[in-house]
Design a protein around this motif. Structure first.
Motif, PDB file in Angstrom:
ATOM      1  N   GLN A 130     -20.765  17.263 -36.450  1.00 26.42           N
ATOM      2  CA  GLN A 130     -21.558  16.273 -37.176  1.00 26.42           C
ATOM      3  C   GLN A 130     -20.945  14.881 -37.041  1.00 26.42           C
ATOM      4  O   GLN A 130     -21.662  13.884 -36.895  1.00 26.42           O
ATOM      5  CB  GLN A 130     -21.649  16.668 -38.655  1.00 26.42           C
ATOM      6  N   ALA A 146     -27.227  13.571 -40.425  1.00 25.86           N
ATOM      7  CA  ALA A 146     -25.814  13.742 -40.090  1.00 25.86           C
ATOM      8  C   ALA A 146     -24.917  13.526 -41.304  1.00 25.86           C
ATOM      9  O   ALA A 146     -23.944  14.259 -41.516  1.00 25.86           O
ATOM     10  CB  ALA A 146     -25.424  12.782 -38.965  1.00 25.86           C
ATOM     11  N   THR A 168     -26.148  22.593 -42.468  1.00 24.16           N
ATOM     12  CA  THR A 168     -24.730  22.865 -42.214  1.00 24.16           C
ATOM     13  C   THR A 168     -24.285  24.149 -42.898  1.00 24.16           C
ATOM     14  O   THR A 168     -23.607  24.993 -42.299  1.00 24.16           O
ATOM     15  CB  THR A 168     -23.875  21.685 -42.703  1.00 24.16           C
TER      16      THR A 168
END
Length: 429
Positions: A158, A272, A330
């Motif tokens: 990331q 992100a 994530t």
């Protein structure tokens, strides 16, 4: 360790206690950053050569097809040969391709086919080594630290996505394309040094001298025979195939925010930022042993966040929804990767990893295509809302049909022998 409701920061035990994993993480992080720099350089060079969106679209073919085709072959290689040797060889191939990209830029190459061929060659080598590389953490770390190790790798990815393109822009503006490709080559060289330092990692069934054997049959069927495996992969595929939003960002930006390119950049950055934030706080979930439930909930939050993004009016709300989606993604990726590696017998780990790799590559691409088609027939908000809610329903169906996934618990570390290079906790006090 069970989760007790406290927020925990990123679990760094894998970096502190396993030198081989630390070497691997440094090399992988460098390679990921170099890859992001090279992506921008290739995009800029192809546009300069063709001035056509068809040309830039061809980059997707030069990367997507090798990922799928060679990723599958890489699974068989990973279950036949020493996995360290496979990654050494494929990383060497990536280094040659990166050097070739630098050389063609220095020579002021004007042939776009040569450029795409070098891109495809580098991607092919990376895809061949990906299944073997995915199997490294579970061999280098105790069972209860595998998810933490994967979280660390995800955070570096990331971070590379967030900083790599900006760094590429600075390098290209100041020193031009050859410098950007040279930066990628240097990053791959660091990754190569890291792999050289790793211990041998032969699949179960090979002899101490590294003798190879034909992989046992059924590498593909094991995914369907283990509910935890097919359920985890089906959850990921439901989330990406039905709710991938990237292709809709330009249209949403045009319709709601005046087409400002800075806003478009904020969309990508928000995803992100959410992913990095979740990674930095991942100690909260990597210590929780109910990995199946974590993935199911995280994938559901991903779908709901993107449906809310489709309805969001103010820019701050839209960016917030994307940050939540990035964080959920994530958590889902980390828990899925740990579950797949821990639930797969070592003799099949390369081929199962190749299935996971293909799903991870094809799902988002097909999901973007699906979203674009639906938006062209309806609207971007409808495509986002419908896709997000459809993903939630599909994930709920997987959960209802898969009790073993809901009940899954990470095995105890005591069930696994010490990994090479791991420092025992008692020895560190």
């Amino acid at each position: 360790m069970t989760w007790r409701g406290r927020v925990r920061l990123l679990d760094t035990r894998p970096l502190r206690r396993s030198q081989p994993f630390r070497d691997l993480w440094i090399g992988t992080s460098a390679s990921q950053l170099g890859g992001q720099i090279a992506n921008v350089a290739v995009l800029a060079q192809v546009w300069d050569l063709t001035r056509s969106p068809v040309g830039t679209g061809a980059i997707g073919l030069a990367t997507g097809l090798p990922m799928v085709l060679f990723g599958l072959l890489g699974g068989t290689l990973a279950d036949t040969f020493d996995r360290r040797a496979v990654v050494r060889a494929t990383t060497a191939g990536q280094l040659l391709a990166a050097t070739g990209l630098c050389a063609q830029a220095l020579a002021d190459n004007r042939n776009v086919l040569l450029l795409l061929a070098l891109v495809a060659a580098g991607t092919s080598c990376g895809a061949l080594g990906a299944p073997a590389r995915r199997a490294f953490p579970v061999r280098l770390l105790p069972t209860d630290q595998v998810a933490a190790g994967l979280a660390l790798t995800n955070v570096s990815f990331q971070a590379a996505m967030l900083t790599g393109p900006a760094l590429a822009g600075l390098i290209i503006a100041r020193w031009d394309l050859p410098a950007a490709y040279a930066a990628q080559a240097a990053a791959v060289a660091v990754a190569m040094l890291a792999v050289i330092r790793l211990p041998a990692m032969r699949p179960e069934g090979t002899d101490a001298a590294g003798g190879r054997r034909r992989p046992e049959r059924g590498g593909w069927r094991i995914v369907l025979r283990r509910p935890t495996l097919w359920g985890s992969m089906a959850t990921d595929l439901s989330a990406t195939l039905l709710a991938m939003p990237i292709a809709l960002f330009p249209l949403v930006n045009e319709v709601r925010f005046g087409g400002n390119p800075q806003t478009l950049g904020l969309f990508l950055s928000s995803v992100a930022v959410g992913g990095i934030t979740a990674g930095l706080l991942s100690g909260t979930v990597t210590r929780w042993r109910r990995g199946g439930l974590v993935q199911l909930y995280a994938a559901g939050v991903w779908g709901l966040a993107l449906a809310c993004f489709g309805l969001a009016g103010p820019l701050w709300l839209a960016l917030g929804c994307l940050a939540v989606a990035g964080a959920a993604d994530t958590v889902s990726v980390v828990t899925r990767s740990a579950l797949v590696q821990l639930e797969t017998p070592d003799a099949y780990r390369g081929r199962v990893s190749s299935v996971e790799h293909v799903i991870g590559v094809a799902g988002p691409e097909l999901g973007n295509f699906r979203g674009g088609l639906l938006a062209s027939a309806t609207s971007a908000p409808f495509s986002l809302v419908f896709g997000g809610l459809s993903a939630v329903l599909a994930i709920a169906a997987v959960s209802a049909a898969n009790a073993p996934l809901r009940a899954y618990r990470t095995p105890s570390s005591a069930a696994k022998p010490p990994a090479p290079g791991v420092v025992d906790a008692a020895a560190t006090g």
